[in-house]
Design a protein around this motif. Structure first.
Motif, mmCIF file in Angstrom:
data_model
loop_
_atom_site.group_PDB
_atom_site.id
_atom_site.type_symbol
_atom_site.label_atom_id
_atom_site.label_comp_id
_atom_site.label_asym_id
_atom_site.label_seq_id
_atom_site.Cartn_x
_atom_site.Cartn_y
_atom_site.Cartn_z
ATOM 1 N N LEU A 45 -57.804 -31.795 35.033
ATOM 2 C CA LEU A 45 -59.143 -31.420 34.585
ATOM 3 C C LEU A 45 -60.177 -31.760 35.651
ATOM 4 O O LEU A 45 -60.101 -32.812 36.285
ATOM 5 N N TYR A 95 -63.263 -24.244 30.553
ATOM 6 C CA TYR A 95 -63.469 -24.665 29.180
ATOM 7 C C TYR A 95 -64.939 -24.982 28.927
ATOM 8 O O TYR A 95 -65.596 -25.642 29.739
ATOM 9 N N TRP A 112 -63.416 -28.654 22.251
ATOM 10 C CA TRP A 112 -63.215 -27.803 23.411
ATOM 11 C C TRP A 112 -62.918 -26.377 22.942
ATOM 12 O O TRP A 112 -62.302 -26.180 21.910
ATOM 13 N N GLY A 113 -63.369 -25.415 23.754
ATOM 14 C CA GLY A 113 -62.954 -24.047 23.491
ATOM 15 C C GLY A 113 -61.535 -23.831 24.001
ATOM 16 O O GLY A 113 -60.894 -24.771 24.477
ATOM 17 N N GLN A 114 -61.067 -22.609 23.903
ATOM 18 C CA GLN A 114 -59.722 -22.287 24.380
ATOM 19 C C GLN A 114 -59.716 -21.888 25.850
ATOM 20 O O GLN A 114 -58.653 -21.752 26.455
ATOM 21 N N TYR B 37 -57.953 -38.175 26.649
ATOM 22 C CA TYR B 37 -57.678 -36.844 26.131
ATOM 23 C C TYR B 37 -56.185 -36.548 26.228
ATOM 24 O O TYR B 37 -55.535 -36.911 27.220
ATOM 25 N N GLN B 39 -53.475 -33.405 26.256
ATOM 26 C CA GLN B 39 -53.361 -31.962 26.431
ATOM 27 C C GLN B 39 -51.904 -31.555 26.250
ATOM 28 O O GLN B 39 -51.071 -31.786 27.135
ATOM 29 N N THR B 43 -52.402 -25.751 25.692
ATOM 30 C CA THR B 43 -53.528 -25.898 24.782
ATOM 31 C C THR B 43 -54.704 -26.592 25.465
ATOM 32 O O THR B 43 -54.562 -27.151 26.551
ATOM 33 N N ALA B 44 -55.861 -26.567 24.803
ATOM 34 C CA ALA B 44 -57.044 -27.250 25.314
ATOM 35 C C ALA B 44 -56.899 -28.756 25.117
ATOM 36 O O ALA B 44 -56.153 -29.206 24.240
ATOM 37 N N PRO B 45 -57.597 -29.540 25.918
ATOM 38 C CA PRO B 45 -57.569 -30.990 25.713
ATOM 39 C C PRO B 45 -58.099 -31.366 24.332
ATOM 40 O O PRO B 45 -58.902 -30.646 23.741
ATOM 41 N N TYR B 88 -55.275 -37.701 29.946
ATOM 42 C CA TYR B 88 -56.322 -37.881 30.947
ATOM 43 C C TYR B 88 -57.328 -38.926 30.481
ATOM 44 O O TYR B 88 -57.741 -38.917 29.318
#
Lengths: 122, 110
Positions: A45, A95, A112-114, B37, B39, B43-45, B88
């Motif tokens: 990230l 994101y 969070w969005g996708q 987080y 993940q 998928t999103a975190p 994370y």
């Protein structure tokens, strides 16, 4: 139910521009800071930019400073990211994320969005 | 190279406990709250821990967080195969004026 829906991604040539949008619902949008976070394929990230609840405080990662602009329209419950002078290294899933606080330095993000995929290639 | 340092991978057997470390400096972990987080693949975190050691609603107490000085730790007990994911850590860095993340730790439940 909190929903964040990103749009605007796609394939773009190096040096060109793209504008991402994030439509928010299910919460009082103008009470919270918002962020853009990206993830390059197979990588970790990376924070891109954040904006406070009233747009009074804005921050950018050094990697995008001067090229990207974050903004929000509280009347439309929407967050934006204008990306100019795109480079191959900007290729990532972007994101939209809702902070738990109102400050742009609030990094506790509960939703969070996708994501929307941006590919920069000739 | 990430501002926050995490081990690239950890592994443990189902039912066991694992810890994931996150090392920083006085301008980030030493100066602000840490979040963690999870993940899952594709998928999103998802927020697991905020403000160093608080769990959002719906996160089981198998997940815990702690902070000491310029380091933070995520603990997971009673490991399940469904915990296999990338984890994370993140916090605000006052010197960089940026939200910084660790490089991520891949958890394998053997």
């Amino acid at each position: 139910e909190v929903q964040l829906v990103e749009s605007g991604g796609g394939l773009v040539q190096p040096g060109r521009s793209l504008r991402l949008s994030c439509a928010a619902s299910g919460f009082t949008f103008d009470d919270y800071a918002m962020h853009w976070v990206r993830q390059a394929p197979g990588k970790g990230l990376e924070w891109v930019s954040g904006i406070s609840w009233n747009s009074g405080s804005i921050g950018y990662a050094d990697s995008v400073k001067g090229r990207f602009t974050i903004s929000r329209d509280n009347a439309k419950n929407s967050l934006y990211l204008q990306m100019n002078s795109l480079r191959a290294e900007d290729t990532a899933l972007y994101y939209c994320a809702k902070a738990n606080g109102y400050s742009s330095s609030s990094t506790s993000v509960g939703y969070w969005g996708q994501g929307t995929l941006v590919t920069v290639s000739s | 190279q990430s501002v926050l340092t995490q081990p690239p991978s950890v592994s443990a057997a189902p039912g066991q406990k694992v810890t994931i470390s996150c090392s920083g400096s006085s301008s980030n972990i030493g100066n602000d709250y840490v979040s963690w987080y999870q993940q899952l693949p594709g998928t999103a975190p998802k927020l697991l821990i905020y403000d160093n050691n608080k769990r959002p609603s719906g996160i089981p107490d198998r997940f815990s967080g702690s902070k000491s000085g310029t380091s933070a730790t995520l603990g997971i007990t009673g490991l399940q195969t469904g915990d296999e994911a990338d984890y994370y850590c993140g916090t605000w860095d006052s010197s960089l004026s940026a939200w910084v993340f660790g490089g991520g730790t891949k958890l394998t439940v053997l």
